[in-house]
Design a protein around this motif. Structure first.
Motif, PDB file in Angstrom:
ATOM      1  N   GLU A 183       2.103   1.843  -3.432  1.00 29.54           N
ATOM      2  CA  GLU A 183       1.045   2.258  -4.345  1.00 29.54           C
ATOM      3  C   GLU A 183       0.626   3.701  -4.115  1.00 29.54           C
ATOM      4  O   GLU A 183       0.261   4.422  -5.046  1.00 29.54           O
ATOM      5  CB  GLU A 183      -0.160   1.329  -4.160  1.00 29.54           C
ATOM      6  CG  GLU A 183      -1.342   1.656  -5.062  1.00 29.54           C
ATOM      7  CD  GLU A 183      -2.523   0.740  -4.797  1.00 29.54           C
ATOM      8  OE1 GLU A 183      -3.620   1.051  -5.266  1.00 29.54           O
ATOM      9  OE2 GLU A 183      -2.336  -0.294  -4.106  1.00 29.54           O
ATOM     10  N   PHE A 184       0.667   4.137  -2.854  1.00 26.97           N
ATOM     11  CA  PHE A 184       0.203   5.479  -2.496  1.00 26.97           C
ATOM     12  C   PHE A 184       1.241   6.123  -1.577  1.00 26.97           C
ATOM     13  O   PHE A 184       1.044   6.238  -0.380  1.00 26.97           O
ATOM     14  CB  PHE A 184      -1.155   5.389  -1.787  1.00 26.97           C
ATOM     15  CG  PHE A 184      -1.932   6.672  -1.748  1.00 26.97           C
ATOM     16  CD1 PHE A 184      -2.797   7.024  -2.771  1.00 26.97           C
ATOM     17  CD2 PHE A 184      -1.795   7.538  -0.669  1.00 26.97           C
ATOM     18  CE1 PHE A 184      -3.520   8.211  -2.716  1.00 26.97           C
ATOM     19  CE2 PHE A 184      -2.512   8.718  -0.607  1.00 26.97           C
ATOM     20  CZ  PHE A 184      -3.378   9.059  -1.638  1.00 26.97           C
TER      21      PHE A 184
ATOM     22  N   TYR B 132      -6.780   3.391   2.443  1.00 26.86           N
ATOM     23  CA  TYR B 132      -6.126   3.349   1.132  1.00 26.86           C
ATOM     24  C   TYR B 132      -7.149   3.104   0.020  1.00 26.86           C
ATOM     25  O   TYR B 132      -7.039   3.659  -1.082  1.00 26.86           O
ATOM     26  CB  TYR B 132      -5.048   2.262   1.105  1.00 26.86           C
ATOM     27  CG  TYR B 132      -3.748   2.731   1.724  1.00 26.86           C
ATOM     28  CD1 TYR B 132      -2.807   3.413   0.971  1.00 26.86           C
ATOM     29  CD2 TYR B 132      -3.451   2.463   3.063  1.00 26.86           C
ATOM     30  CE1 TYR B 132      -1.616   3.846   1.513  1.00 26.86           C
ATOM     31  CE2 TYR B 132      -2.257   2.882   3.620  1.00 26.86           C
ATOM     32  CZ  TYR B 132      -1.340   3.576   2.850  1.00 26.86           C
ATOM     33  OH  TYR B 132      -0.157   4.011   3.404  1.00 26.86           O
TER      34      TYR B 132
ATOM     35  N   LEU C 191       3.499   8.602   0.558  1.00 23.22           N
ATOM     36  CA  LEU C 191       3.163   9.818   1.288  1.00 23.22           C
ATOM     37  C   LEU C 191       4.385  10.714   1.442  1.00 23.22           C
ATOM     38  O   LEU C 191       5.483  10.246   1.703  1.00 23.22           O
ATOM     39  CB  LEU C 191       2.634   9.480   2.688  1.00 23.22           C
ATOM     40  CG  LEU C 191       1.442   8.529   2.781  1.00 23.22           C
ATOM     41  CD1 LEU C 191       0.989   8.440   4.228  1.00 23.22           C
ATOM     42  CD2 LEU C 191       0.295   8.995   1.910  1.00 23.22           C
TER      43      LEU C 191
ATOM     44  N   LEU D 247       0.827  -1.204   0.000  1.00 27.15           N
ATOM     45  CA  LEU D 247       0.000   0.000   0.000  1.00 27.15           C
ATOM     46  C   LEU D 247       0.866   1.261   0.000  1.00 27.15           C
ATOM     47  O   LEU D 247       0.552   2.237  -0.694  1.00 27.15           O
ATOM     48  CB  LEU D 247      -0.913   0.002   1.225  1.00 27.15           C
ATOM     49  CG  LEU D 247      -2.029  -1.042   1.256  1.00 27.15           C
ATOM     50  CD1 LEU D 247      -2.755  -0.986   2.593  1.00 27.15           C
ATOM     51  CD2 LEU D 247      -3.004  -0.835   0.112  1.00 27.15           C
ATOM     52  N   GLN D 248       1.934   1.244   0.768  1.00 20.15           N
ATOM     53  CA  GLN D 248       2.837   2.389   0.815  1.00 20.15           C
ATOM     54  C   GLN D 248       3.447   2.669  -0.553  1.00 20.15           C
ATOM     55  O   GLN D 248       3.624   3.833  -0.935  1.00 20.15           O
ATOM     56  CB  GLN D 248       3.944   2.139   1.849  1.00 20.15           C
ATOM     57  CG  GLN D 248       3.467   2.154   3.293  1.00 20.15           C
ATOM     58  CD  GLN D 248       4.564   1.789   4.258  1.00 20.15           C
ATOM     59  OE1 GLN D 248       4.944   0.624   4.389  1.00 20.15           O
ATOM     60  NE2 GLN D 248       5.110   2.786   4.920  1.00 20.15           N
TER      61      GLN D 248
ATOM     62  N   GLY E 208      -7.417  12.290  -2.495  1.00 19.27           N
ATOM     63  CA  GLY E 208      -7.492  11.060  -1.728  1.00 19.27           C
ATOM     64  C   GLY E 208      -7.275  11.288  -0.250  1.00 19.27           C
ATOM     65  O   GLY E 208      -8.004  10.755   0.601  1.00 19.27           O
TER      66      GLY E 208
ATOM     67  N   SER F 136      -3.833  16.462  -1.911  1.00 18.20           N
ATOM     68  CA  SER F 136      -4.451  15.443  -2.766  1.00 18.20           C
ATOM     69  C   SER F 136      -5.905  15.198  -2.370  1.00 18.20           C
ATOM     70  O   SER F 136      -6.284  15.315  -1.210  1.00 18.20           O
ATOM     71  CB  SER F 136      -3.666  14.135  -2.684  1.00 18.20           C
ATOM     72  OG  SER F 136      -3.920  13.474  -1.464  1.00 18.20           O
TER      73      SER F 136
ATOM     74  N   ALA G 269      -8.842   6.415  -0.526  1.00 12.38           N
ATOM     75  CA  ALA G 269      -7.940   7.332  -1.231  1.00 12.38           C
ATOM     76  C   ALA G 269      -7.803   6.959  -2.700  1.00 12.38           C
ATOM     77  O   ALA G 269      -7.717   7.833  -3.569  1.00 12.38           O
ATOM     78  CB  ALA G 269      -6.578   7.338  -0.555  1.00 12.38           C
ATOM     79  N   GLY G 270      -7.806   5.668  -2.990  1.00 10.11           N
ATOM     80  CA  GLY G 270      -7.650   5.216  -4.371  1.00 10.11           C
ATOM     81  C   GLY G 270      -8.900   5.398  -5.212  1.00 10.11           C
ATOM     82  O   GLY G 270      -8.823   5.441  -6.445  1.00 10.11           O
TER      83      GLY G 270
ATOM     84  N   ILE H  16       1.187  15.482   0.147  1.00  7.43           N
ATOM     85  CA  ILE H  16      -0.036  14.688   0.216  1.00  7.43           C
ATOM     86  C   ILE H  16      -1.229  15.515   0.688  1.00  7.43           C
ATOM     87  O   ILE H  16      -2.376  15.225   0.364  1.00  7.43           O
ATOM     88  CB  ILE H  16       0.160  13.469   1.160  1.00  7.43           C
ATOM     89  CG1 ILE H  16      -1.016  12.484   1.048  1.00  7.43           C
ATOM     90  CG2 ILE H  16       0.304  13.921   2.601  1.00  7.43           C
ATOM     91  CD1 ILE H  16      -1.148  11.849  -0.285  1.00  7.43           C
TER      92      ILE H  16
END
Length: 298
Positions: free
Chosen positions: A78-79, A292, A81, A75-76, A90, A88, A295-296, A85
């Motif tokens: 993929e997104f 996540y 920080l 996850l980190q 998300g 954003s 956010a996605g 941030i």
């Protein structure tokens, strides 16, 4: 303001120079400032409580629970920080859903639409000025955590509290509430709040900070709920402390939904009274995955 050096403080407090440096390095001396290699301390600073006398309180045999390290790492990646941030969509979605649920736990019903309006700089007439500030300060702190690595100690906790209550309580924002901790650990007497806070951060320095950030943050989150050091908005403040561990380590904080109250309370009580953090850690982990996902989807 007059200051004293380490030697003068040691003489005044009846301890060694080394002990004073340890207390300063641990963030336990109010107002201490490091200039180069030397510490200076306000002359009227009182001797900190001696945490070495708290061994019966701070020594705990806990079960921290497990973490899906590979899943969190994916996850980190993929997104990721960083300080940017905060702008954003998300991140804004995670913040708005989180603060809405936390306000509901505190007895404040604010719609997500109103929260987004407040985030955009608008004044919502049927929402009090205090709640406007709670929402704005909450978002500002989460954005700050995303770009800053914090050294967790009592002084940092007080700073988070002061920033959170900016404009709401600017006189004594980090003053402990009267009384004792809300939930004593199993087999432990209900010690005063200041003693419990000192004990908690001794345990943080000796053990908890070495866990995975999700586990470490979960334990500290539970401690803030268990001790409840401050009067106003204890659930929101505990969440901010959790986020202050997660975000600097590149992990989104959890989305706690409106329907999570019973599950969260049961998991917390198991951690607070028996030292078993497995259910609470699992709960926080699942809600981080939800964050996540949210956010996605934006």
């Amino acid at each position: 303001m007059e200051y004293m050096d380490v030697t003068e403080a040691a003489r005044k407090w009846g301890v060694t120079d080394r002990r004073v440096r340890i207390l300063c390095n641990g963030g336990k001396v109010d107002g201490a400032v490091k200039l180069g290699w030397a510490w200076i301390i306000p002359a009227d600073t009182e001797k900190p409580s001696d945490g070495r006398k708290l061994r019966p309180i701070k020594t705990r045999n806990i079960r921290p629970g497990s973490v899906d390290i590979d899943g969190i790492k994916a996850l980190q990646e993929e997104f990721p920080l960083d300080g940017s941030i905060a702008g954003s969509k998300g991140f804004a979605a995670v913040v708005s859903k989180s603060i809405r649920s936390l306000l509901a736990i505190s007895g404040e019903d604010v719609s997500e639409k109103d929260i987004k309006s407040i985030f955009s700089g608008k004044v919502v007439s049927h929402v009090s000025l205090e709640i406007h500030l709670v929402i704005i300060n909450f978002r500002s702190l989460l954005a700050y955590f995303a770009g800053h690595k914090l050294r967790m100690n009592i002084n940092t906790i007080e700073d988070i509290r002061t920033r959170f209550l900016q404009g709401i309580n600017d006189i004594n924002p980090a003053e402990y509430r009267p009384g004792l901790c809300r939930f004593p650990f199993r087999g432990e007497e209900r010690a005063s709040i200041d003693m419990q806070m000192i004990a908690a951060f001794q345990q943080w320095e000796s053990a908890w900070q070495n866990y995975h950030p999700l586990t470490a943050g979960t334990i500290l989150y539970a401690e803030m709920l268990r001790i409840e050091p401050y009067e106003e908005y204890p659930e929101i403040f505990a969440y901010l402390v959790l986020a202050s561990v997660l975000l600097p380590n590149g992990i989104l904080p959890p989305i706690i939904s409106m329907d999570d109250g019973d599950e969260l309370r049961a998991a917390f009580l198991l951690a607070a009274k028996r030292g078993n953090y497995s259910d609470l850690s699992s709960f926080i982990e699942k809600r981080i995955f939800d964050a996540y996902k949210e956010a996605g989807n934006v």
